[in-house]
Design a protein around this motif. Structure first.
Motif, PDB file in Angstrom:
ATOM      1  N   SER A   1       0.870  -1.198  -0.117  1.00 35.51           N
ATOM      2  CA  SER A   1      -0.020   0.012  -0.118  1.00 35.51           C
ATOM      3  C   SER A   1       0.765   1.253  -0.103  1.00 35.51           C
ATOM      4  CB  SER A   1      -0.695   0.043   1.195  1.00 35.51           C
ATOM      5  OG  SER A   1      -0.164   0.246   2.426  1.00 35.51           O
ATOM      6  N   VAL A   2       0.357   2.357  -0.215  1.00 33.28           N
ATOM      7  CA  VAL A   2       0.879   3.724  -0.079  1.00 33.28           C
ATOM      8  C   VAL A   2       1.399   3.866   1.386  1.00 33.28           C
ATOM      9  CG1 VAL A   2      -0.030   4.687  -2.142  1.00 33.28           C
ATOM     10  CG2 VAL A   2      -1.131   4.896   0.174  1.00 33.28           C
ATOM     11  N   ASP A   3       1.294   3.093   2.411  1.00 39.30           N
ATOM     12  CA  ASP A   3       1.687   2.966   3.632  1.00 39.30           C
ATOM     13  C   ASP A   3       2.735   2.277   3.964  1.00 39.30           C
ATOM     14  OD1 ASP A   3      -0.208   5.192   4.662  1.00 39.30           O
ATOM     15  OD2 ASP A   3      -1.720   3.765   4.660  1.00 39.30           O
ATOM     16  N   GLY A   4       3.333   1.303   2.838  1.00 40.23           N
ATOM     17  CA  GLY A   4       4.496   0.608   3.013  1.00 40.23           C
ATOM     18  C   GLY A   4       3.750  -0.742   3.479  1.00 40.23           C
ATOM     19  N   ARG A   5       2.729  -1.275   3.767  1.00 47.76           N
ATOM     20  CA  ARG A   5       2.241  -2.413   4.087  1.00 47.76           C
ATOM     21  C   ARG A   5       2.191  -3.371   3.269  1.00 47.76           C
ATOM     22  NH1 ARG A   5      -1.682   1.046   7.309  1.00 47.76           N
ATOM     23  NH2 ARG A   5      -1.119   0.778   9.492  1.00 47.76           N
ATOM     24  N   THR A   6       2.881  -4.606   3.468  1.00 43.73           N
ATOM     25  CA  THR A   6       2.495  -5.836   2.406  1.00 43.73           C
ATOM     26  C   THR A   6       1.772  -6.613   3.351  1.00 43.73           C
ATOM     27  OG1 THR A   6       4.634  -7.115   3.642  1.00 43.73           O
ATOM     28  CG2 THR A   6       5.171  -5.505   2.047  1.00 43.73           C
ATOM     29  N   ALA A   7       1.433  -7.777   2.385  1.00 40.63           N
ATOM     30  CA  ALA A   7       0.566  -8.811   2.782  1.00 40.63           C
ATOM     31  C   ALA A   7       0.941  -9.815   4.112  1.00 40.63           C
ATOM     32  CB  ALA A   7       0.165 -10.031   1.706  1.00 40.63           C
ATOM     33  N   VAL A   8       2.389  -9.582   4.353  1.00 41.96           N
ATOM     34  CA  VAL A   8       3.113 -10.537   5.349  1.00 41.96           C
ATOM     35  C   VAL A   8       3.127  -9.365   6.554  1.00 41.96           C
ATOM     36  CG1 VAL A   8       5.222 -11.542   6.028  1.00 41.96           C
ATOM     37  CG2 VAL A   8       4.548 -11.425   3.570  1.00 41.96           C
ATOM     38  N   SER A   9       2.625 -10.076   7.629  1.00 40.96           N
ATOM     39  CA  SER A   9       2.709  -9.140   8.735  1.00 40.96           C
ATOM     40  C   SER A   9       3.983  -8.810   9.570  1.00 40.96           C
ATOM     41  CB  SER A   9       1.961 -10.114  10.142  1.00 40.96           C
ATOM     42  OG  SER A   9       1.883  -9.215  11.210  1.00 40.96           O
ATOM     43  N   GLY A  10       4.377  -7.589   9.794  1.00 36.78           N
ATOM     44  CA  GLY A  10       5.518  -7.048  10.122  1.00 36.78           C
ATOM     45  C   GLY A  10       6.594  -6.826   9.043  1.00 36.78           C
ATOM     46  N   LEU A  11       6.227  -7.045   7.845  1.00 32.53           N
ATOM     47  CA  LEU A  11       6.895  -6.596   6.657  1.00 32.53           C
ATOM     48  C   LEU A  11       6.460  -5.402   5.791  1.00 32.53           C
ATOM     49  CD1 LEU A  11       9.411  -7.099   4.876  1.00 32.53           C
ATOM     50  CD2 LEU A  11       8.054  -8.569   3.492  1.00 32.53           C
ATOM     51  N   TYR A  12       7.348  -4.428   5.728  1.00 30.08           N
ATOM     52  CA  TYR A  12       6.990  -3.030   5.375  1.00 30.08           C
ATOM     53  C   TYR A  12       7.948  -2.741   3.885  1.00 30.08           C
ATOM     54  CZ  TYR A  12       4.183  -2.623   9.441  1.00 30.08           C
ATOM     55  OH  TYR A  12       3.415  -3.027  10.409  1.00 30.08           O
ATOM     56  N   VAL A  13       7.741  -1.932   3.178  1.00 28.93           N
ATOM     57  CA  VAL A  13       8.592  -1.799   2.109  1.00 28.93           C
ATOM     58  C   VAL A  13       8.518  -0.065   1.716  1.00 28.93           C
ATOM     59  CG1 VAL A  13       8.880  -4.190   1.229  1.00 28.93           C
ATOM     60  CG2 VAL A  13       7.004  -2.556   0.358  1.00 28.93           C
ATOM     61  N   ALA A  14       9.290   0.432   1.137  1.00 32.00           N
ATOM     62  CA  ALA A  14       9.404   1.826   0.637  1.00 32.00           C
ATOM     63  C   ALA A  14      10.532   2.090  -0.484  1.00 32.00           C
ATOM     64  CB  ALA A  14       9.379   3.087   1.745  1.00 32.00           C
ATOM     65  N   GLY A  15      10.273   3.177  -1.458  1.00 32.03           N
ATOM     66  CA  GLY A  15      11.183   3.323  -2.396  1.00 32.03           C
ATOM     67  C   GLY A  15      11.071   2.455  -3.435  1.00 32.03           C
TER      68      GLY A  15
END
Length: 530
Positions: free
Chosen positions: A351-365
């Motif tokens: 999402s635009v908030d960096g959330r992925t479908a894996v709990s605890g994993l975020y991404v940006a850039g």
């Protein structure tokens, strides 16, 4: 394990997105640990000559966020998320204001920032620093702000993400500079690892851009999308000796100031090819250059900036220095240029908030696929995305931790894993030959078979092995996505399917199954991943 440490959030990557996220999380009161394969100031950001595309309140001349949105959607060729585009671009002015408060200095006088126009933009909205050194200034400002406040593990390499008993991400297995394995315990991991330019022999990316985040996320259970859309920068300084690795780019702003592309006979390359001519979107310019070279048998085209006169060195000092080092005087002669791998429009679905479908994993850039870029990134939207999504992701981590959506659990640390690696030179030559600007079913199948046959299973005990493993998995994912998309759209060009097919107005989403094979997801799983 040789060592252990802990944090509330582990940020992997020290470019604009990683540093922005780390600083924001620190402001929110979280214990932050940043891991960088190089120093805290290494990464793609420093090499960015382009600027930051942003509409700020003081802009005159009829520009607006809605106009910026329209340009971005046009460049994305039908695959952008309108909601993501509006959100990221709408947050842009505030993100740039915070960056300036952190000490970044842009060209201009106070609020009267100098603006230029780049390919695909309908207005002069791109701000720069040092003429063509925007990335370096952004990196400097963020690095200075982080110094003394953010804990950093320099020259450390993340091998794999670790899970707790619940299946949520709980930290990471990391190699220190001497290759000793250790564990970072963290209930939230934010990947900001940049791009995958090192898949190719010629790229504008630094040596660290080896697709690590894509591979880490896939192995952790996340989905990736739009990997087939690799943007090739149309104007990279030509190297006649054909050496591989990072090559100096000639910023698009040079064409924004009036330079034009010509062939060896002095004929305009982009004339009649697109209504915006030399300022057409990058995929159009790169494809046109490739077609012109294939038809003529020549190895490069030329960027004629002689009309800029003596102002060139002052306006574009980085480009000028690179040209002079190569023996070219851009003031008096055209610059020899060609295309090279530049930016990955796809990545880990978030999402635009960096959330992925894996709990605890975020991404940006650049590692993230938020839906901003679609099939082709609009010039200078990338630094803006790193600033906006890096900050939003840190806010999301803070909320999720405080609301109990993400909880601290013990990381289950397995032995150092063993996965397939491929000789890097072979991989780069294979990808450049079969998965560059023009792809065919026959070539993509040949590339996949060649990489499969060349793979050797090795334990990931060195930084080089970790990178080569990431390159191997990311290459196969890109090849699978490119083979699946039987049309030409945006950055993805298929001579065997030269037309854009409306039935393909959807992303190719991939994940690893329980056996470690790449599979495409169905509509329900795509919706869940998004």
């Amino acid at each position: 394990m040789s060592w252990e440490t802990a944090a509330d959030v582990l940020v992997v990557g020290s470019g604009v997105a990683g540093l922005t996220a780390a600083l924001r999380a620190h402001e929110r009161g979280l214990r932050v640990l940043l891991v960088s394969k190089g120093t805290a100031t290494d990464g793609n950001t420093s090499w960015a000559q382009g600027g930051v595309a942003v509409v700020t309140p003081e802009v005159a001349g009829g520009d607006s966020v809605s106009r910026h949105v329209r340009d971005t959607l046009d460049a994305g060729a039908g695959l952008c998320s309108k909601e993501a585009v509006r959100t990221v671009l709408g947050d842009g002015a505030d993100a740039v204001a915070r960056l300036r408060e952190a000490g970044a200095r842009f060209d201009g006088d106070g609020d009267a920032l100098l603006r230029t126009r780049e390919g695909g933009h309908s207005a002069f909205r791109v701000i720069h620093a040092g003429g063509d050194a925007t990335g370096a200034e952004v990196q400097r400002a963020l690095g200075a702000a982080a110094e003394g406040s953010i804990a950093v593990l320099e020259r450390h390499c993340v091998v794999e993400l670790l899970h707790g008993e619940s299946g949520a991400v709980a930290g990471a297995l990391v190699l220190d500079p001497e290759g000793r394995p250790g564990v970072v315990h963290a209930p939230a991991v934010l990947l900001a690892t940049g791009g995958l330019g090192q898949l190719y022999s010629a790229t504008t990316n630094p040596d660290v851009a080896t697709g690590d985040g894509v591979a880490l996320a896939l192995r952790a259970g996340a989905s990736v999308a739009d990997l087939e859309f690799v943007q090739f920068h149309p104007t990279v300084l030509y190297a006649p000796e054909g050496r591989s690795g990072r090559r100096p780019l000639v910023t698009e702003a040079v064409r924004g100031e009036g330079a034009v592309l010509v062939d060896a006979d002095g004929r305009r390359v982009m004339e009649g090819e697109h209504p915006l001519a030399d300022l057409a979107p990058r995929d159009v310019v790169s494809a046109t250059i490739t077609e012109r070279l294939a038809a003529s048998g020549q190895e490069c085209v030329y960027l004629d900036a002689t009309g800029l006169g003596g102002n060139f060195a002052h306006r574009f000092p980085t480009v000028y220095a690179a040209c002079r080092e190569a023996g070219v005087d851009p003031v008096s002669e055209p610059i020899p240029v060609t295309s090279a791998a530049h930016y990955s429009c796809g990545g880990v679905v978030s999402s635009v908030d960096g959330r992925t479908a894996v709990s605890g994993l975020y991404v940006a850039g650049e590692v993230a696929r938020t839906g901003l870029h679609g099939a082709n990134r609009l010039a200078s939207n990338s630094l803006l995305e790193g600033l906006v999504v890096g900050s939003r992701a840190a806010d999301a981590v803070t909320r999720d931790l405080r609301c109990g959506v993400v909880v601290r659990t013990a990381a289950v640390a397995d032995p150092v894993p063993a996965t397939a690696v491929v000789d890097r030179d072979l991989l780069q030559r294979t990808m450049s030959r079969y998965a560059g600007i023009g792809r065919t079913a026959e070539g993509l199948a040949a590339a996949s078979a060649e990489l499969d046959g060349a793979g050797v299973v090795r334990p990931l005990r060195t930084h080089r092995a970790v990178e080569d493993s990431a390159l191997a998995l990311t290459a196969q994912a890109l090849l699978a996505a490119a083979a699946a998309r039987t049309e030409s759209r945006g950055c993805h060009r298929r001579p065997d399917f030269p037309e854009t097919d409306r039935s393909w107005q959807d992303s190719v989403v991939l994940r690893l199954d329980v056996s470690g094979w790449l599979i495409r997801t169905g509509p329900e799983e795509r919706e869940k991943a998004a």
